[in-house]
Design a protein around this motif. Structure first.
Motif, mmCIF file in Angstrom:
data_model
loop_
_atom_site.group_PDB
_atom_site.id
_atom_site.type_symbol
_atom_site.label_atom_id
_atom_site.label_comp_id
_atom_site.label_asym_id
_atom_site.label_seq_id
_atom_site.Cartn_x
_atom_site.Cartn_y
_atom_site.Cartn_z
ATOM 1 N N SER A 134 -12.523 3.712 -9.105
ATOM 2 C CA SER A 134 -11.028 2.829 -8.725
ATOM 3 C C SER A 134 -10.797 2.931 -7.271
ATOM 4 C CB SER A 134 -9.959 4.604 -9.456
ATOM 5 O OG SER A 134 -8.824 3.698 -8.930
ATOM 6 N N TYR A 137 -12.728 -0.317 -6.748
ATOM 7 C CA TYR A 137 -11.361 -1.630 -6.775
ATOM 8 C C TYR A 137 -10.354 -2.027 -6.192
ATOM 9 C CZ TYR A 137 -14.421 -2.709 -11.102
ATOM 10 O OH TYR A 137 -15.248 -2.742 -11.884
ATOM 11 N N ASP A 138 -9.512 -1.375 -5.492
ATOM 12 C CA ASP A 138 -8.737 -0.658 -4.984
ATOM 13 C C ASP A 138 -9.307 -1.456 -3.426
ATOM 14 O OD1 ASP A 138 -7.030 -0.421 -6.558
ATOM 15 O OD2 ASP A 138 -6.906 1.819 -5.994
ATOM 16 N N VAL A 142 -13.125 -6.642 -3.439
ATOM 17 C CA VAL A 142 -14.120 -6.753 -4.636
ATOM 18 C C VAL A 142 -13.096 -7.017 -6.035
ATOM 19 C CG1 VAL A 142 -14.598 -4.512 -5.452
ATOM 20 C CG2 VAL A 142 -14.146 -4.640 -3.648
ATOM 21 N N ARG A 143 -13.979 -7.720 -6.092
ATOM 22 C CA ARG A 143 -14.365 -8.547 -7.726
ATOM 23 C C ARG A 143 -14.389 -7.443 -9.185
ATOM 24 N NH1 ARG A 143 -16.131 -14.619 -7.132
ATOM 25 N NH2 ARG A 143 -18.519 -13.594 -6.643
ATOM 26 N N GLY A 144 -15.544 -6.613 -8.302
ATOM 27 C CA GLY A 144 -15.899 -6.307 -9.798
ATOM 28 C C GLY A 144 -17.377 -5.476 -8.797
ATOM 29 N N THR A 145 -17.909 -4.126 -9.939
ATOM 30 C CA THR A 145 -19.024 -3.445 -9.749
ATOM 31 C C THR A 145 -19.778 -3.288 -10.909
ATOM 32 O OG1 THR A 145 -17.844 -2.025 -10.985
ATOM 33 C CG2 THR A 145 -17.947 -2.478 -8.312
#
Length: 174
Positions: A134, A137-138, A142-145
């Motif tokens: 989380s 992502y903040d 960052v676009r994705g993991t």
């Protein structure tokens, strides 16, 4: 006796590692707490000669640090994961490099292929991993993991200085 604690760092083009340097590094990678006398017996040098070589290896950057290798489960972090982070643009931004300040993040690597960065992380539980994701992502950019959990670890060690005999011919490293 002349003090040698001020040996200057050599440039990357300076003297390379010789066989004795590699043997000393090999001994230290197994147990960095052993005495110069013990290392000297293993590699065939006097303790002062080992000491001088270790100082030179530190000054050149071949030895970056001497640290304790901790056991994840023993310190309350049994869950090891690799997180592939997709970013907007190049991944090596100030915000992304700041992830290295988080105690859960052990390594950050720029990568080729379908991801920008690979993080090696250790956490206490799946809930802790969810919280870490989380926070990632903040992070700006960052676009994705994609996260890969390890089930067990069969080999984990620091960089090794030795070279496999059959690889010496291909690399020219002796």
């Amino acid at each position: 006796m002349e003090k040698t604690n001020t040996i200057q760092k050599k440039s990357a083009t300076g003297r390379g590692l010789d066989d004795l340097d590699r043997k000393i590094l090999g001994e230290m990678s197994q147990d960095a707490t052993q005495s110069y006398a013990l290392i000297g017996r293993s590699v065939g040098l006097s303790p002062p000669a080992v000491h001088e070589r270790v100082k030179r290896l530190r000054a050149s950057g071949a030895i970056k640090a001497t640290v304790a290798q901790l056991d994840g489960p023993a310190v309350g972090k049994p869950l090891l994961a690799f997180i592939h982070v997709d970013t907007v643009g190049w991944g090596k931004t100030t915000e992304m490099m700041a992830l290295g300040d988080w105690p859960e993040v052990e390594e950050i690597h720029s990568a080729t292929g379908d991801t920008c960065l690979i993080l090696k992380v250790r956490v206490a539980s799946p809930v802790a991993l969810e919280g870490l994701l989380s926070q990632i992502y903040d992070t700006k950019g960052v676009r994705g993991t994609r996260t890969y959990l390890t089930l067990s670890t069969h080999l984990e060690r620091a960089v090794q200085a030795e070279v496999s005999p059959d690889l010496e011919d291909m690399t020219g490293i002796k």
